[in-house]
Scaffold this motif. Structure first.
Motif, PDB file in Angstrom:
ATOM      1  N   LEU A  76      -7.230  19.771  14.641  1.00 22.48           N
ATOM      2  CA  LEU A  76      -7.028  18.368  14.270  1.00 22.48           C
ATOM      3  C   LEU A  76      -8.310  17.804  13.667  1.00 22.48           C
ATOM      4  O   LEU A  76      -9.409  18.204  14.056  1.00 22.48           O
ATOM      5  CB  LEU A  76      -6.634  17.554  15.506  1.00 22.48           C
ATOM      6  CG  LEU A  76      -5.319  17.965  16.180  1.00 22.48           C
ATOM      7  CD1 LEU A  76      -5.124  17.189  17.482  1.00 22.48           C
ATOM      8  CD2 LEU A  76      -4.143  17.741  15.243  1.00 22.48           C
ATOM      9  N   ASP A  78     -11.428  15.297  13.160  1.00 22.31           N
ATOM     10  CA  ASP A  78     -12.182  14.471  14.110  1.00 22.31           C
ATOM     11  C   ASP A  78     -11.817  13.003  13.913  1.00 22.31           C
ATOM     12  O   ASP A  78     -11.725  12.523  12.782  1.00 22.31           O
ATOM     13  CB  ASP A  78     -13.690  14.651  13.900  1.00 22.31           C
ATOM     14  CG  ASP A  78     -14.159  16.056  14.241  1.00 22.31           C
ATOM     15  OD1 ASP A  78     -13.363  16.820  14.821  1.00 22.31           O
ATOM     16  OD2 ASP A  78     -15.317  16.370  13.925  1.00 22.31           O
ATOM     17  N   THR A  87     -11.717  11.923  19.496  1.00 17.82           N
ATOM     18  CA  THR A  87     -11.252  13.309  19.609  1.00 17.82           C
ATOM     19  C   THR A  87     -12.025  14.118  18.579  1.00 17.82           C
ATOM     20  O   THR A  87     -11.809  13.979  17.381  1.00 17.82           O
ATOM     21  CB  THR A  87      -9.734  13.423  19.359  1.00 17.82           C
ATOM     22  OG1 THR A  87      -9.402  12.779  18.124  1.00 17.82           O
ATOM     23  CG2 THR A  87      -8.957  12.748  20.490  1.00 17.82           C
ATOM     24  N   SER A  90     -10.988  18.839  18.291  1.00 14.01           N
ATOM     25  CA  SER A  90      -9.804  18.984  19.142  1.00 14.01           C
ATOM     26  C   SER A  90      -8.694  19.732  18.420  1.00 14.01           C
ATOM     27  O   SER A  90      -8.734  19.913  17.199  1.00 14.01           O
ATOM     28  CB  SER A  90      -9.311  17.610  19.611  1.00 14.01           C
ATOM     29  OG  SER A  90      -8.847  16.864  18.507  1.00 14.01           O
ATOM     30  N   VAL A  91      -7.734  20.177  19.187  1.00 15.56           N
ATOM     31  CA  VAL A  91      -6.602  20.939  18.655  1.00 15.56           C
ATOM     32  C   VAL A  91      -5.308  20.409  19.278  1.00 15.56           C
ATOM     33  O   VAL A  91      -5.318  19.791  20.345  1.00 15.56           O
ATOM     34  CB  VAL A  91      -6.735  22.451  18.959  1.00 15.56           C
ATOM     35  CG1 VAL A  91      -7.923  23.048  18.231  1.00 15.56           C
ATOM     36  CG2 VAL A  91      -6.858  22.690  20.464  1.00 15.56           C
ATOM     37  N   SER A  92      -4.223  20.691  18.599  1.00 16.67           N
ATOM     38  CA  SER A  92      -2.892  20.446  19.159  1.00 16.67           C
ATOM     39  C   SER A  92      -2.344  21.796  19.623  1.00 16.67           C
ATOM     40  O   SER A  92      -2.281  22.739  18.840  1.00 16.67           O
ATOM     41  CB  SER A  92      -1.990  19.835  18.083  1.00 16.67           C
ATOM     42  OG  SER A  92      -0.651  19.802  18.537  1.00 16.67           O
ATOM     43  N   GLY A 109      -0.699  16.390  23.483  1.00 11.57           N
ATOM     44  CA  GLY A 109      -1.549  15.585  22.605  1.00 11.57           C
ATOM     45  C   GLY A 109      -2.840  16.317  22.294  1.00 11.57           C
ATOM     46  O   GLY A 109      -3.012  17.484  22.663  1.00 11.57           O
ATOM     47  N   PRO A 110      -3.792  15.646  21.619  1.00 14.53           N
ATOM     48  CA  PRO A 110      -5.040  16.301  21.237  1.00 14.53           C
ATOM     49  C   PRO A 110      -5.819  16.749  22.479  1.00 14.53           C
ATOM     50  O   PRO A 110      -5.881  16.019  23.468  1.00 14.53           O
ATOM     51  CB  PRO A 110      -5.823  15.206  20.500  1.00 14.53           C
ATOM     52  CG  PRO A 110      -4.837  14.128  20.214  1.00 14.53           C
ATOM     53  CD  PRO A 110      -3.754  14.232  21.227  1.00 14.53           C
ATOM     54  N   CYS A 113     -11.131  21.599  22.021  1.00  6.78           N
ATOM     55  CA  CYS A 113     -10.889  23.036  21.887  1.00  6.78           C
ATOM     56  C   CYS A 113     -11.388  23.858  23.076  1.00  6.78           C
ATOM     57  O   CYS A 113     -10.658  24.718  23.573  1.00  6.78           O
ATOM     58  CB  CYS A 113     -11.494  23.531  20.574  1.00  6.78           C
ATOM     59  SG  CYS A 113     -11.087  25.260  20.232  1.00  6.78           S
ATOM     60  N   TYR A 148      -5.580  13.179  25.761  1.00  7.04           N
ATOM     61  CA  TYR A 148      -6.402  12.069  25.269  1.00  7.04           C
ATOM     62  C   TYR A 148      -5.828  10.721  25.698  1.00  7.04           C
ATOM     63  O   TYR A 148      -4.627  10.466  25.556  1.00  7.04           O
ATOM     64  CB  TYR A 148      -6.514  12.107  23.735  1.00  7.04           C
ATOM     65  CG  TYR A 148      -7.225  10.885  23.206  1.00  7.04           C
ATOM     66  CD1 TYR A 148      -8.601  10.768  23.329  1.00  7.04           C
ATOM     67  CD2 TYR A 148      -6.509   9.827  22.652  1.00  7.04           C
ATOM     68  CE1 TYR A 148      -9.257   9.624  22.897  1.00  7.04           C
ATOM     69  CE2 TYR A 148      -7.160   8.682  22.211  1.00  7.04           C
ATOM     70  CZ  TYR A 148      -8.538   8.589  22.336  1.00  7.04           C
ATOM     71  OH  TYR A 148      -9.187   7.453  21.913  1.00  7.04           O
ATOM     72  N   ALA A 165     -10.656  13.503  25.179  1.00  4.31           N
ATOM     73  CA  ALA A 165      -9.692  14.622  25.203  1.00  4.31           C
ATOM     74  C   ALA A 165     -10.248  15.840  25.938  1.00  4.31           C
ATOM     75  O   ALA A 165      -9.910  16.979  25.625  1.00  4.31           O
ATOM     76  CB  ALA A 165      -9.260  15.007  23.782  1.00  4.31           C
TER      77      ALA A 165
END
Ligand SMILES: [Zn+2]
Length: 236
Positions: A76, A78, A87, A90-92, A109-110, A113, A148, A165
């Motif tokens: 995702l 930033d 976030t 971060s990743v989904s 959600g986010p 990582c 998050y 997150a």
């Protein structure tokens, strides 16, 4: 404020984590997420290209680890929301890999990582293996109450790890035999096997995450495990 970490969580051996996986965890280079977070909290750095480049490099390292773990994820962009909420890196995550099958994770959600990395290891080696060994069914889905959320620690003026997150709230587990083990009900009122299963996976979470809070911590956590990246070993 949380009390000082007391180094608990050594009751149940992490027998579900094989030597190969322990050595993997010991040898992989960890992304410096704390540094990325500090950069995020320093306004003048937010717009500098170098900070962004470092964040990207660290994110690449972490996402490579997620790929190795066969995690189904999407990186995702930033985002900075102000007031200490963001976030970054971060990743989904929509799917995690077990020994022989994948499992879903809902409503997440986010998620930072490095926290997704720990989640992947816990789901596979802590939860799924314990479910098969103790309950005779494999993990199909982990239900969460999200990651998050721009908020403070309840009853304090300190930002929660959820605000970056770096924490996940896990509420239930769906198994291959159709069982849905809901923490709120099963922690105290599930079958003996289910209650033991939840305590075992709580303990294995304590070996992987910096802070773990569950139903024994306080009433606010009666319905979920709070799994936080952190750097400590706080386990309740
Ligand atoms: Zn939480």
């Amino acid at each position: 404020m949380l009390p000082i970490a007391l180094g608990a969580c050594s009751v149940i051996p992490d027998s579900v984590a094989p030597a190969s996986e322990r050595s993997y965890r010991a040898t992989v280079e960890r992304p410096d997420y704390a540094a990325a977070r500090r950069a995020m909290q320093t306004p003048q750095r937010q717009a500098t290209p170098r900070s962004t480049q470092l964040s990207t490099i660290r994110g690449d390292t972490c996402t490579a680890h997620l790929s190795q773990q066969k995690v189904n994820f999407t990186p995702l962009p930033d985002k900075y929301y102000g007031a200490g909420c963001a976030t970054v890196g971060s990743v989904s995550v929509t799917g995690l890999q077990g020994d022989s099958r994948s499992f879903e994770i809902s409503n997440l959600g986010p998620v930072a990582c490095p926290l997704a990395e720990k989640l992947a290891g816990w789901a596979r080696f802590g939860v799924d293996r314990a479910a098969r060994k103790m309950l005779g069914a494999s993990l199909v889905r982990i239900e969460t109450m999200g990651s998050y959320s721009c908020r403070n620690v309840a009853g304090s003026s300190r930002r929660s790890a959820h605000a970056t997150a770096e924490a996940i709230d896990v509420s239930a587990f769906i198994l291959s035999d159709g069982r849905r083990i809901v923490l709120k009900e099963a922690w105290d009122n599930g079958s003996a096997d289910e209650r033991e299963f939840l305590r075992v996976i709580h303990s294995s979470a304590c070996k992987r995450f910096g802070t773990v809070l569950g139903p024994e911590y306080n009433a606010a956590h009666r319905d979920h495990f709070h799994l936080e990246l952190g750097g400590g070993t706080y386990c309740r």
